[in-house]
Design a protein around this motif. Sequence first.
Motif, mmCIF file in Angstrom:
data_model
loop_
_atom_site.group_PDB
_atom_site.id
_atom_site.type_symbol
_atom_site.label_atom_id
_atom_site.label_comp_id
_atom_site.label_asym_id
_atom_site.label_seq_id
_atom_site.Cartn_x
_atom_site.Cartn_y
_atom_site.Cartn_z
ATOM 1 N N UNK A 76 -50.225 21.050 -31.656
ATOM 2 C CA UNK A 76 -51.087 20.627 -30.561
ATOM 3 C C UNK A 76 -50.423 20.785 -29.199
ATOM 4 N N UNK A 77 -49.124 20.981 -29.168
ATOM 5 C CA UNK A 77 -48.409 21.185 -27.911
ATOM 6 C C UNK A 77 -48.233 22.669 -27.568
ATOM 7 N N UNK A 78 -48.694 23.550 -28.433
ATOM 8 C CA UNK A 78 -48.533 24.979 -28.194
ATOM 9 C C UNK A 78 -49.465 25.422 -27.062
ATOM 10 N N UNK A 79 -49.043 26.345 -26.208
ATOM 11 C CA UNK A 79 -49.914 26.773 -25.106
ATOM 12 C C UNK A 79 -51.241 27.367 -25.578
ATOM 13 N N UNK A 80 -51.233 28.070 -26.723
ATOM 14 C CA UNK A 80 -52.500 28.620 -27.227
ATOM 15 C C UNK A 80 -53.491 27.515 -27.569
ATOM 16 N N UNK A 81 -52.993 26.381 -28.041
ATOM 17 C CA UNK A 81 -53.871 25.259 -28.361
ATOM 18 C C UNK A 81 -54.539 24.743 -27.100
ATOM 19 N N UNK A 82 -53.751 24.557 -26.057
ATOM 20 C CA UNK A 82 -54.335 24.084 -24.796
ATOM 21 C C UNK A 82 -55.319 25.113 -24.230
ATOM 22 N N UNK A 83 -54.987 26.387 -24.373
ATOM 23 C CA UNK A 83 -55.877 27.433 -23.857
ATOM 24 C C UNK A 83 -57.225 27.415 -24.577
ATOM 25 N N UNK A 84 -57.190 27.365 -25.912
ATOM 26 C CA UNK A 84 -58.444 27.320 -26.668
ATOM 27 C C UNK A 84 -59.193 26.020 -26.401
ATOM 28 N N UNK A 85 -58.454 24.929 -26.203
ATOM 29 C CA UNK A 85 -59.104 23.663 -25.862
ATOM 30 C C UNK A 85 -59.808 23.771 -24.518
ATOM 31 N N UNK A 86 -59.211 24.509 -23.579
ATOM 32 C CA UNK A 86 -59.855 24.716 -22.280
ATOM 33 C C UNK A 86 -61.163 25.481 -22.445
ATOM 34 N N UNK A 87 -61.138 26.539 -23.254
ATOM 35 C CA UNK A 87 -62.355 27.316 -23.476
ATOM 36 C C UNK A 87 -63.430 26.477 -24.169
ATOM 37 N N UNK A 88 -63.008 25.660 -25.148
ATOM 38 C CA UNK A 88 -63.970 24.809 -25.853
ATOM 39 C C UNK A 88 -64.580 23.781 -24.907
ATOM 40 N N UNK A 89 -63.746 23.132 -24.094
ATOM 41 C CA UNK A 89 -64.255 22.129 -23.152
ATOM 42 C C UNK A 89 -65.195 22.766 -22.147
ATOM 43 N N UNK A 90 -64.850 23.950 -21.671
ATOM 44 C CA UNK A 90 -65.724 24.647 -20.723
ATOM 45 C C UNK A 90 -67.067 24.957 -21.371
ATOM 46 N N UNK A 91 -67.018 25.406 -22.625
ATOM 47 C CA UNK A 91 -68.253 25.713 -23.334
ATOM 48 C C UNK A 91 -69.144 24.501 -23.543
ATOM 49 N N UNK A 92 -68.538 23.327 -23.560
ATOM 50 C CA UNK A 92 -69.293 22.075 -23.725
ATOM 51 C C UNK A 92 -69.683 21.449 -22.387
ATOM 52 N N UNK A 93 -69.338 22.131 -21.291
ATOM 53 C CA UNK A 93 -69.665 21.599 -19.972
ATOM 54 C C UNK A 93 -68.728 20.523 -19.479
ATOM 55 N N UNK A 94 -67.583 20.357 -20.135
ATOM 56 C CA UNK A 94 -66.597 19.340 -19.727
ATOM 57 C C UNK A 94 -65.565 20.023 -18.832
ATOM 58 N N UNK A 95 -65.967 20.253 -17.585
ATOM 59 C CA UNK A 95 -65.193 21.110 -16.714
ATOM 60 C C UNK A 95 -63.876 20.482 -16.274
ATOM 61 N N UNK A 96 -63.859 19.179 -16.044
ATOM 62 C CA UNK A 96 -62.597 18.534 -15.660
ATOM 63 C C UNK A 96 -61.577 18.639 -16.785
ATOM 64 N N UNK A 97 -62.034 18.397 -18.012
ATOM 65 C CA UNK A 97 -61.137 18.509 -19.166
ATOM 66 C C UNK A 97 -60.669 19.941 -19.344
ATOM 67 N N UNK A 98 -61.567 20.894 -19.119
ATOM 68 C CA UNK A 98 -61.193 22.301 -19.241
ATOM 69 C C UNK A 98 -60.091 22.650 -18.245
ATOM 70 N N UNK A 99 -60.240 22.193 -17.012
ATOM 71 C CA UNK A 99 -59.228 22.516 -16.011
ATOM 72 C C UNK A 99 -57.877 21.888 -16.358
ATOM 73 N N UNK A 100 -57.907 20.672 -16.883
ATOM 74 C CA UNK A 100 -56.654 20.037 -17.290
ATOM 75 C C UNK A 100 -55.978 20.834 -18.407
ATOM 76 N N UNK A 101 -56.775 21.317 -19.352
ATOM 77 C CA UNK A 101 -56.195 22.089 -20.456
ATOM 78 C C UNK A 101 -55.690 23.442 -19.977
ATOM 79 N N UNK A 102 -56.402 24.089 -19.063
ATOM 80 C CA UNK A 102 -55.878 25.325 -18.484
ATOM 81 C C UNK A 102 -54.529 25.051 -17.821
#
Length: 263
Positions: free
Chosen positions: A36-62
């Motif tokens: 869960x600390x791997x950069x790819x995990x955060x990157x995919x989490x950003x894409x998932x959050x963006x897809x769900x409209x959770x833009x603040x969370x997406x930016x944090x994950x990016x």
Amino acid sequence: MHPNDINLLQQALAALKAGQPAQAGALLTRLSPAGQQHPDTYYLAALAADGLGRHDAAEQCFGAALARAPGNAGYLNSFALFLKRRDRLAEAVAALRRAVAAQPGHAEAWRNLALILMDRQNFDEAEPALARAEALEPDHPATLAARAGLAQHQGDAAAAAAAARRAVALHPADSDAQLRLARALSQQGDFDGALAALQAAPGLAADPALAAQIGDTLVDAGRLDAALDQYRAVAARWPDHHPVLSAMAFLLPQATDVAGRPK
């Protein structure tokens, strides 16, 4: 990374590509603490959050992904597109400049840099960025589209038409390329050529945008009654295609029958 974590990341990526961001997010929660600390995990989490409209969370994950891999051009390119969708164009340009500095061979980042610079009306800066994209992927449909768009902005209708013709020749099923070609030919005053290109488009029967562009081209040619007939045909087949409804509303007061009465 543990093989199970790699498998989960691959499944999450597949879910994102399938348009299932919630499933992707759920898969990411099953990674090991280290995974869960791997950069790819955060990157995919950003894409998932963006897809769900959770833009603040997406930016944090990016941000978390880039803190762990600051020179990853793919992350930076996706983050720039995220910023563009938020109308934060200056920040998007900065992210893309970082991307191409880190990986000069990243054609998509060069292309997106050119497109966003065009959105900002920075056409002189867009030109060298697009030239780099063309050197890397000269026949990519998005590269050809960008060249046609930049040429139109520069008032070079002939260059726009040439790029659009090449795109149509290489990618005949690309409806966007057909539209760009028709618009470039119309800009040159070649309305018959524009109409011929649209009528020969393979996707015409299934694409309301192509069918509506025939009406737009007829308007440009001054053939208002024929344009109105085309718009009516499009509206009858695709009643929810709002652009053509707006065009009809604009055109109806102008189009008249031979007796001079509104049609």
